[in-house]
Design an enzyme around this catalytic site. Sequence first.
Site, PDB file in Angstrom:
ATOM      1  N   ASN A   1      -3.747   8.896   4.812  1.00 15.73           N
ATOM      2  CA  ASN A   1      -2.552   8.253   5.357  1.00 15.73           C
ATOM      3  C   ASN A   1      -2.469   8.287   6.877  1.00 15.73           C
ATOM      4  OD1 ASN A   1      -1.406   7.553   2.858  1.00 15.73           O
ATOM      5  ND2 ASN A   1      -0.463   9.590   2.631  1.00 15.73           N
TER       6      ASN A   1
ATOM      7  N   HIS B   1       0.412   4.458  -2.429  1.00 17.71           N
ATOM      8  CA  HIS B   1       0.170   5.817  -1.928  1.00 17.71           C
ATOM      9  C   HIS B   1       1.312   6.772  -2.289  1.00 17.71           C
ATOM     10  CE1 HIS B   1      -3.355   5.288   1.104  1.00 17.71           C
ATOM     11  NE2 HIS B   1      -3.509   4.543   0.035  1.00 17.71           N
TER      12      HIS B   1
ATOM     13  N   HIS C   1      -6.191  -5.723  -2.449  1.00 17.63           N
ATOM     14  CA  HIS C   1      -6.968  -5.969  -1.228  1.00 17.63           C
ATOM     15  C   HIS C   1      -7.160  -7.458  -0.955  1.00 17.63           C
ATOM     16  CE1 HIS C   1      -8.751  -1.612  -1.247  1.00 17.63           C
ATOM     17  NE2 HIS C   1      -7.476  -1.648  -0.907  1.00 17.63           N
TER      18      HIS C   1
ATOM     19  N   ARG D   1       0.820  -1.214   0.000  1.00 19.01           N
ATOM     20  CA  ARG D   1       0.000   0.000   0.000  1.00 19.01           C
ATOM     21  C   ARG D   1       0.859   1.272   0.000  1.00 19.01           C
ATOM     22  NH1 ARG D   1      -3.590   2.599   4.443  1.00 19.01           N
ATOM     23  NH2 ARG D   1      -5.228   3.603   3.215  1.00 19.01           N
TER      24      ARG D   1
HETATM   25  C1  HEM Z   1      -9.223   1.647  -5.607  1.00 18.85           C
HETATM   26  C2  HEM Z   1      -9.167   2.469  -4.616  1.00 18.85           C
HETATM   27  C3  HEM Z   1      -8.708   2.097  -3.244  1.00 18.85           C
HETATM   28  C4  HEM Z   1      -9.306   2.463  -2.079  1.00 18.85           C
HETATM   29  C5  HEM Z   1     -10.549   3.313  -1.936  1.00 18.85           C
HETATM   30  C6  HEM Z   1      -8.534   1.883  -1.010  1.00 18.85           C
HETATM   31  C7  HEM Z   1      -8.823   2.051   0.327  1.00 18.85           C
HETATM   32  C8  HEM Z   1      -8.199   1.370   1.333  1.00 18.85           C
HETATM   33  C9  HEM Z   1      -8.545   1.468   2.732  1.00 18.85           C
HETATM   34  C10 HEM Z   1      -9.635   2.372   3.315  1.00 18.85           C
HETATM   35  C11 HEM Z   1      -7.745   0.629   3.424  1.00 18.85           C
HETATM   36  C12 HEM Z   1      -7.732   0.405   4.922  1.00 18.85           C
HETATM   37  C13 HEM Z   1      -6.742   1.346   5.574  1.00 18.85           C
HETATM   38  C14 HEM Z   1      -6.750   1.320   7.082  1.00 18.85           C
HETATM   39  O1  HEM Z   1      -7.582   0.651   7.669  1.00 18.85           O
HETATM   40  O2  HEM Z   1      -5.917   1.998   7.688  1.00 18.85           O
HETATM   41  C15 HEM Z   1      -6.880  -0.009   2.467  1.00 18.85           C
HETATM   42  C16 HEM Z   1      -5.942  -0.951   2.782  1.00 18.85           C
HETATM   43  C17 HEM Z   1      -5.109  -1.531   1.862  1.00 18.85           C
HETATM   44  N1  HEM Z   1      -4.983  -1.184   0.542  1.00 18.85           N
HETATM   45 FE1  HEM Z   1      -6.251  -0.039  -0.500  1.00 18.85          FE
HETATM   46  N2  HEM Z   1      -7.494   1.182  -1.539  1.00 18.85           N
HETATM   47  C18 HEM Z   1      -7.559   1.283  -2.905  1.00 18.85           C
HETATM   48  C19 HEM Z   1      -6.648   0.753  -3.803  1.00 18.85           C
HETATM   49  C20 HEM Z   1      -5.550   0.017  -3.454  1.00 18.85           C
HETATM   50  C21 HEM Z   1      -4.500  -0.364  -4.362  1.00 18.85           C
HETATM   51  C22 HEM Z   1      -4.419   0.059  -5.818  1.00 18.85           C
HETATM   52  C23 HEM Z   1      -3.611  -1.117  -3.646  1.00 18.85           C
HETATM   53  C24 HEM Z   1      -2.338  -1.761  -4.099  1.00 18.85           C
HETATM   54  C25 HEM Z   1      -2.043  -2.109  -5.319  1.00 18.85           C
HETATM   55  C26 HEM Z   1      -4.117  -1.204  -2.303  1.00 18.85           C
HETATM   56  C27 HEM Z   1      -3.539  -1.927  -1.302  1.00 18.85           C
HETATM   57  C28 HEM Z   1      -4.020  -1.975  -0.013  1.00 18.85           C
HETATM   58  C29 HEM Z   1      -3.518  -2.903   0.986  1.00 18.85           C
HETATM   59  C30 HEM Z   1      -2.503  -3.994   0.741  1.00 18.85           C
HETATM   60  C31 HEM Z   1      -4.190  -2.606   2.175  1.00 18.85           C
HETATM   61  C32 HEM Z   1      -3.992  -3.256   3.538  1.00 18.85           C
HETATM   62  C33 HEM Z   1      -2.925  -2.488   4.289  1.00 18.85           C
HETATM   63  C34 HEM Z   1      -2.587  -3.035   5.654  1.00 18.85           C
HETATM   64  O3  HEM Z   1      -3.129  -4.061   6.063  1.00 18.85           O
HETATM   65  O4  HEM Z   1      -1.757  -2.395   6.312  1.00 18.85           O
HETATM   66  N3  HEM Z   1      -5.267  -0.478  -2.226  1.00 18.85           N
HETATM   67  N4  HEM Z   1      -7.171   0.465   1.212  1.00 18.85           N
END
Ligand code: HEM
Length: 320
Positions: A92, A64, A192, A60
């Site tokens: 963030n 970002h 995700h 992530r």
């Molecule tokens: C399409 C739009 C996207 C939205 C709206 C979004 C939103 C989010 C949100 C709200 C979280 C939870 C953050 C938290 O609880 O602190 C998250 C986690 C995550 N996102 Fe996304 N995301 C998007 C796209 C992506 C993309 C493109 C990737 C990577 C290629 C990605 C990888 C991740 C990963 C791996 C997590 C888990 C992080 C962790 O467990 O520390 N996301 N995302």
Amino acid sequence: MASRNILQLLVMFAIATSAFATLSSTRYYNKVCPKALPTIKAIVKEAVKNETRMAASLLRLHFHDCFVQGCDGSILLDSTATMVSEKEALPNKNSARGFEVIDKIKAKVDEVCGRPVVSCADILAVAARDSVVLLGGSSWDVRLGRKDSTIANATLALFNLPNASLELPSLLQKFEQQGLNAKDLVVLSGGHTLGVSQCRFFRPRIYNDTNINRSYAKKLQGSCPQTVGDGDTNLEDLDSTAKKFDVAYFKDILKNKALLHSDQVLVNNRSTASYVKSYSNDRKAFFNAFGKSMIKMGNIGVLTDDQGEVRSSCRIVNSK
Ligand code: HEM
């Protein structure tokens, strides 16, 4: 008049060269520091062994980074008296993590290389790839030679980074702004398949959405109370196999069991829905597409050659 024309030409040239900046080969550091990539991999491995979730967090971080003025390590800069860190931006703050692991990688890589030759932006790109591979994904070639920015932009982070309540047209628009298409949106959202989300990001979905499996919503309501402020930071897995890079994320969406609203809406139009369906039962196609889209994302707005710098500390710009 002539000098104005020259100025215009110079500006156009600057824009054109920055738009066409391209990365070098995957062997960029082979001569100057052959141990660079193995060192990154070893520290990522150790960090993920300590905490599986770290793989998700590192993936992530690269995303970002790339969506805010390109993949230039800007997300890693701390605030100064004159600059607000991207870490302070809403998407963030108390959410992006893994900064200590990047610090550890940077310190070790600089030590084995004998001097700071590997950029923080490249470290993020390689660490993201290594993380995915560690949890069962397949590898892709990370082209290298990104330089680090000397500025961060917290305002741009707020505008460019998508949030979980967005509808499909806004998600598509945020990706299009970065040169990524509908397929990239679906494929990269497949990130995700790993990691977790805090209750505050999926609360509206589990109480208000109608496109959610009833028993799944009920279960989540048990750990994520409706009142804002209660249990905000409680964590739930983003898919049913959050420690494994696989296609469960797409299968879950088809069962109305996506955790985030922004994931479930991917089936709202025919084109994106067809990608969700095909990846849900084609692991090979998803893995292949994921690598391709990650390479595309990793190329966004990169600084190369004499643009930017190789920071000595990923948190601070080099002093002049
Ligand atoms: C399409 C739009 C996207 C939205 C709206 C979004 C939103 C989010 C949100 C709200 C979280 C939870 C953050 C938290 O609880 O602190 C998250 C986690 C995550 N996102 Fe996304 N995301 C998007 C796209 C992506 C993309 C493109 C990737 C990577 C290629 C990605 C990888 C991740 C990963 C791996 C997590 C888990 C992080 C962790 O467990 O520390 N996301 N995302």
